[in-house]
Design an enzyme around this catalytic site. Structure first.
Site, PDB file in Angstrom:
ATOM      1  N   ARG A  19       0.857  -1.183   0.000  1.00 58.58           N
ATOM      2  CA  ARG A  19       0.000   0.000   0.000  1.00 58.58           C
ATOM      3  C   ARG A  19       0.896   1.236   0.000  1.00 58.58           C
ATOM      4  NH1 ARG A  19      -2.481   3.054   4.680  1.00 58.58           N
ATOM      5  NH2 ARG A  19      -3.755   4.539   3.543  1.00 58.58           N
ATOM      6  N   HIS A  76      -2.701  11.171   0.889  1.00 59.98           N
ATOM      7  CA  HIS A  76      -2.185  10.917   2.239  1.00 59.98           C
ATOM      8  C   HIS A  76      -1.620  12.254   2.755  1.00 59.98           C
ATOM      9  CE1 HIS A  76      -0.742   7.498   4.974  1.00 59.98           C
ATOM     10  NE2 HIS A  76      -0.327   8.583   5.581  1.00 59.98           N
ATOM     11  N   GLU A  89      -7.119   8.596   6.341  1.00 65.72           N
ATOM     12  CA  GLU A  89      -7.345   9.242   7.638  1.00 65.72           C
ATOM     13  C   GLU A  89      -7.787  10.705   7.516  1.00 65.72           C
ATOM     14  OE1 GLU A  89      -3.817   8.633  10.002  1.00 65.72           O
ATOM     15  OE2 GLU A  89      -4.086   6.464  10.052  1.00 65.72           O
ATOM     16  N   ASN A  99      -7.520   1.796   9.829  1.00 73.52           N
ATOM     17  CA  ASN A  99      -6.210   1.943  10.472  1.00 73.52           C
ATOM     18  C   ASN A  99      -6.435   1.915  11.976  1.00 73.52           C
ATOM     19  OD1 ASN A  99      -5.326   2.368   7.909  1.00 73.52           O
ATOM     20  ND2 ASN A  99      -4.672   4.483   8.208  1.00 73.52           N
ATOM     21  N   TYR A 136      -4.624   1.825  15.810  1.00 72.01           N
ATOM     22  CA  TYR A 136      -3.419   1.951  16.634  1.00 72.01           C
ATOM     23  C   TYR A 136      -3.718   1.849  18.133  1.00 72.01           C
ATOM     24  CZ  TYR A 136      -0.776   3.267  12.534  1.00 72.01           C
ATOM     25  OH  TYR A 136      -0.155   3.241  11.315  1.00 72.01           O
ATOM     26  N   GLU A 166      -3.570  -0.107   8.113  1.00 74.03           N
ATOM     27  CA  GLU A 166      -2.416   0.272   8.940  1.00 74.03           C
ATOM     28  C   GLU A 166      -2.590  -0.289  10.335  1.00 74.03           C
ATOM     29  OE1 GLU A 166      -1.267   4.421   9.233  1.00 74.03           O
ATOM     30  OE2 GLU A 166      -1.714   4.730   7.104  1.00 74.03           O
TER      31      GLU A 166
HETATM   32  O1  IFM Z   1       2.730   7.640  10.024  1.00 69.30           O
HETATM   33  C1  IFM Z   1       1.348   7.662  10.191  1.00 69.30           C
HETATM   34  C2  IFM Z   1       0.646   7.490   8.867  1.00 69.30           C
HETATM   35  O2  IFM Z   1       1.039   8.459   7.951  1.00 69.30           O
HETATM   36  C3  IFM Z   1      -0.848   7.607   9.046  1.00 69.30           C
HETATM   37  N1  IFM Z   1      -1.309   6.726  10.109  1.00 69.30           N
HETATM   38  C4  IFM Z   1      -0.613   6.740  11.347  1.00 69.30           C
HETATM   39  C5  IFM Z   1       0.881   6.563  11.118  1.00 69.30           C
HETATM   40  C6  IFM Z   1       1.628   6.571  12.458  1.00 69.30           C
HETATM   41  O3  IFM Z   1       1.435   7.781  13.111  1.00 69.30           O
END
Ligand code: IFM
Length: 445
Positions: free
Chosen positions: A81, A125, A170, A296, A298, A351
């Site tokens: 990606r 992005h 995002e 994504n 985290y 992600e």
């Molecule tokens: O590095 C970023 C990415 O560009 C977008 N998602 C989160 C990642 C980590 O912060």
């Protein structure tokens, strides 16, 4: 959830990959006719980036993409990606196209094809051409039309060579960090404007899908959203209500317009709508059917109304970004989306990854924390799939250590270590682990 010893098996057709983005790795900021983006302007403004760095050189991927793709192949991964730098292919964001810019992405796709790696392309992005920013950027409704033209051009040139095209990565960040608290380009702090920007991003997404479909684009079309489950710190009514609001203004704010054609009332109730303009036709444009949804993940949002707010215990630790490691949040989030949105398309985890303060010892990087993170999140993902969520791929963030936005080069997310002095790439232990894990997964014959 403990660091699991036994790893689950995923379906045969599941895609295993890594993710990157243009500004974070390409460098070559003013090479071959590329125009500046808002991130060039932002990073060259004093005080914006923690270590004062820029993406001018980054990982020099523009010149090293052949080797970088060979690394992906060497890891045994079949999906990649990446994002296109809009100002590389259209320097101003309107007007002339830059053939040299397109040639770079065509060569990148050649390399991916050569190694049998499926390409997953993201159009945006965060790096808006500065030429469009000078005309008002995402606050100007016209930008949505320019974005649709750009999307159509990419679909026309590359739609038959990529498996998927995501409109935005995002958009929450573009709106809230770019316009809400000024942490990201273009560095504006005004929450009312952030709301308007998020609407234009969603509108541009809908227009872009229409424009790409008008080209009969064969790639799967979708969007990538960063999402988190919001969990109240206690069962006090105030915490519960605050968590619901947090979920509404982050996850539902983007999901509801796309899948239900309206903004969530819970979020609207608390917003400054004085500068929020939605045209009558907008919501139907935004509500296009998707071929996939990129998620994504985290961390979770841990929501407390105490003063000072209660902090999560972080039983599984925190990343070098200070983000709580909370794998079961991925299961919770996916199950919640599955329950809430009837017309949910197949999902890719576009992600997921961990920043670690990696140290090179005897030429090796023993990033045990990242391996544990990977194991736990894959386990959590598998659990969501076992419960019925249709997930078709996983992309670790990121292939390489790279330019981590306002944190500069201080935070390392890569499976592959980058020495920024020499541009030497070194596989971390996590890269070896991921290769080994993927090699044991059932493969399509
Ligand atoms: O590095 C970023 C990415 O560009 C977008 N998602 C989160 C990642 C980590 O912060």
């Amino acid at each position: 959830m403990k660091n699991p010893q036994t790893m689950p098996e995923f379906p045969t057709a599941f895609s295993w990959g890594v993710a990157t983005s243009a500004y974070q790795i390409e460098g070559a900021a003013d090479v071959d006719g590329r125009g500046p983006s808002i991130w060039d302007t932002f990073t060259h403004t004093a005080g914006t980036i923690i270590d004062g760095s820029t993406g001018d050189v980054a990982c020099d991927h523009y010149h090293r993409y052949v080797d970088d793709v060979a690394i992906i192949a060497d890891l045994g991964l079949k999906a990649y990606r990446f994002s296109v730098s809009w100002s590389r292919v259209q320097p101003l964001g309107y007007g002339d196209w830059n053939e040299k810019g397109f040639a770079f992405y065509a060569s990148l796709l050649d390399q991916l094809e050569k190694h049998g790696i499926a390409a997953h392309l993201t159009l945006y992005h965060w790096d808006l051409p500065q030429g469009l920013q000078d005309r008002g950027g995402w606050l100007n409704r016209e930008t949505t039309l320019r974005f649709a033209e750009y999307a159509a051009e990419i679909a026309h040139r590359f739609g038959h060579r990529v498996v998927s095209i995501a409109t935005h990565n995002e958009p929450w960040c573009t709106a809230n960090l770019g316009y809400g608290n000024a942490q990201f380009a273009p560095g504006v702090a005004d929450t009312a404007l952030a709301a308007q920007v998020s609407h234009h991003l969603l509108l541009s997404h809908g227009l872009a899908l229409q424009a790409m479909r008008a080209q009969n684009c064969p790639a799967k079309l979708g969007i990538v959203l960063n999402q988190w489950p919001a969990m109240p710190a206690t069962d006090k009514a105030a915490d519960v209500a605050e968590a619901e609001w947090e979920y509404a203004r982050s996850v539902q704010w983007f999901m509801d317009p796309i899948f239900k054609g309206s903004y969530p009332q819970k979020a609207l109730d608390r917003m400054d709508l004085s500068r929020f303009h939605v045209h009558a036709e907008d919501m139907e444009i935004i509500r296009q059917s998707l071929d996939f949804l990129g998620v994504n993940y985290y961390f979770r949002a841990f929501v407390s109304t105490d003063n000072p707010p209660k902090q999560p215990e972080g039983k599984l630790g925190f990343s070098d970004m200070g983000w709580e490691v909370y794998p079961s949040g991925l299961t919770d989030l996916l199950l919640k989306l599955h329950a809430e949105y009837e017309n949910l398309p197949p999902i890719y985890i576009t992600e997921n990854g961990m920043a670690v303060a990696d140290k090179m010892e005897d030429g090796k990087i023993h990033d045990e924390q990242r391996i544990a993170y990977l194991k736990m999140h894959l386990q959590a993902l598998h659990e969501a799939m076992r419960c019925g969520v249709n997930v078709q791929g996983y992309f670790y963030w990121s292939l390489l250590d790279n330019f981590e936005w306002n944190s500069g080069y201080a935070k390392r997310f890569g499976l592959v270590h980058v020495d920024y002095e020499t541009q030497q790439r070194t596989l971390k232990e996590s890269a070896h682990w991921y290769r080994d894990f993927v090699s044991k997964q059932p493969q399509a014959k």
